[in-house]
Write an enzyme that holds these catalytic residues in place. Structure first.
Site, PDB file in Angstrom:
ATOM      1  N   GLU A 122       0.820  -1.217   0.000  1.00  0.00           N
ATOM      2  CA  GLU A 122       0.000   0.000   0.000  1.00  0.00           C
ATOM      3  C   GLU A 122       0.854   1.266   0.000  1.00  0.00           C
ATOM      4  O   GLU A 122       0.539   2.248  -0.689  1.00  0.00           O
ATOM      5  CB  GLU A 122      -0.948  -0.008   1.208  1.00  0.00           C
ATOM      6  CG  GLU A 122      -1.953  -1.152   1.224  1.00  0.00           C
ATOM      7  CD  GLU A 122      -2.790  -1.239  -0.033  1.00  0.00           C
ATOM      8  OE1 GLU A 122      -2.937  -0.213  -0.730  1.00  0.00           O
ATOM      9  OE2 GLU A 122      -3.296  -2.338  -0.332  1.00  0.00           O
TER      10      GLU A 122
ATOM     11  N   GLU B 104      -0.910  -2.183  -9.935  1.00  0.00           N
ATOM     12  CA  GLU B 104      -0.902  -3.267  -8.945  1.00  0.00           C
ATOM     13  C   GLU B 104       0.398  -4.062  -9.023  1.00  0.00           C
ATOM     14  O   GLU B 104       0.998  -4.403  -8.001  1.00  0.00           O
ATOM     15  CB  GLU B 104      -2.106  -4.197  -9.161  1.00  0.00           C
ATOM     16  CG  GLU B 104      -3.423  -3.657  -8.646  1.00  0.00           C
ATOM     17  CD  GLU B 104      -3.374  -3.316  -7.167  1.00  0.00           C
ATOM     18  OE1 GLU B 104      -2.902  -4.147  -6.370  1.00  0.00           O
ATOM     19  OE2 GLU B 104      -3.815  -2.211  -6.809  1.00  0.00           O
TER      20      GLU B 104
END
Length: 348
Positions: A182, A259
């Site tokens: 993250e 991602e």
């Protein structure tokens, strides 16, 4: 003792190459969005100019605008609207991301138990490892499903949110891996990039809608012989149906690219690919094993669609299809096998 990786063999994967390759792809996608947006503005300028220069050819109008013989007012206005819209969106985005959830913020003084204090410590450790100048705000979402996301258009505005289910079901090393993933999104400015792309895409569709109906009704009610205007009207009508598809494909491609970059960024920060691989497998298996329960929980939580692209795990991969829309016919995330292979694990 069996581990989630027992079904996989370790292979050679170069996270540095993954970072470089996907960073280049991201720059190309963002460049394409700005190019399409500016081209649409130029198209609008040319369409409006046909009212004042009915005898001018398309090439003459195009040449006049790119050489600034004519000032492209519509393009400048569109750029101004985009800048203002981005400013407003950036300032409100964090609030939108938590909308509809039951959450509370964790600080060193408000942590309610050892697990929450450990979570804050893990985020702080990863913040130092990633070289971020500001400590992200940390939020717990009261949900049983395992997921997490990051938000913030800058390091100073950054936040991470993690569900209670994920915090309680992962060990410390796996939790570190999720937080490293993250914080990599924050380091790579992913939120700013994806927000910019999404906003430009929406603005393009709004502008096209206005001129599509203008061209449609103008062509019905006009008997004047303005070939340039008629040709531009045909182009606008074609783009009205083609551009939304292009936008969706570009945004989904950008989302999958980011991602993979965040996964590689996690490996870079931890210098180990196993914790993230274990965490991704656990999260996936947990969603599959609790498919009905989580499907109901995702569905009853308002505004989940806003968070879907930002989650570390796409619930639809586990067959939770209630969040899907026409925009999600192509996955927002690479599938689990692709992500594991990218960081060095291949199924036996």
């Amino acid at each position: 003792m069996p581990t989630p990786l027992d079904q996989y063999t370790q292979t050679t994967a170069d996270w540095r190459t993954t970072l470089r390759r996907n960073a280049f792809r991201t720059r190309m996608v963002i460049f394409l969005f700005f190019l399409i947006y500016a081209s649409l503005g130029l198209l609008v300028d040319m369409y409006l100019a046909t009212n004042y220069y009915p005898d001018a050819s398309l090439w003459q109008l195009f040449h006049a605008y790119i050489t600034f013989s004519l000032i492209p007012y519509a393009t400048l206005v569109m750029l101004g609207i985009a800048a203002f819209s981005l400013l407003i969106t950036y300032s409100m985005y964090d609030k939108l991301m938590l909308l509809g959830t039951e959450y509370h913020e964790i600080t060193p003084t408000t942590a309610q138990n050892v697990a929450e204090q450990q979570l804050y410590n893990v985020v702080e450790e990863m913040k130092i490892a990633s070289g971020l100048r500001f400590m992200p705000r940390v939020f717990i979402i009261e949900a049983n499903y395992m997921n997490a996301f990051a938000s913030g258009y800058s390091e100073k505005s950054a936040m991470v949110a993690i569900t209670r289910g994920l915090m309680e079901k992962l060990n410390r090393e796996e939790l570190q891996a999720v937080m490293a993933h993250e914080l990599s999104h924050i380091r790579h400015m992913d939120i700013k990039l994806t927000l910019t792309a999404s906003l430009l895409a929406n603005l393009m569709i709004m502008v096209l809608d206005v001129f599509f109906y203008n061209a449609l009704f103008a062509s019905r009610g006009s008997s004047s012989n303005n070939r340039s205007r008629d040709n531009l009207a045909v182009i606008i009508m074609i783009l009205r149906y083609l551009l939304p598809v292009i936008n969706i494909l570009l945004i989904l491609y950008l989302s999958r690219t980011r991602e993979l970059m965040a996964d590689a960024g996690c490996v870079e920060l931890m210098r180990d690919n196993q914790p993230l691989a274990n965490a991704l497998i656990k999260i996936s298996e947990d969603h599959v094993n609790h498919q009905a329960e989580y499907s109901a929980e995702y569905t009853k939580t308002p505004h989940e669609q806003v968070r879907l692209e930002s989650y570390i795990y796409d619930p639809s991969e586990a067959g939770i299809a209630s969040l899907s829309t026409l925009n999600d016919l192509v996955a927002t995330h690479p599938n689990l096998q692709t992500r594991l292979e990218a960081i060095g694990f291949k199924k036996k």
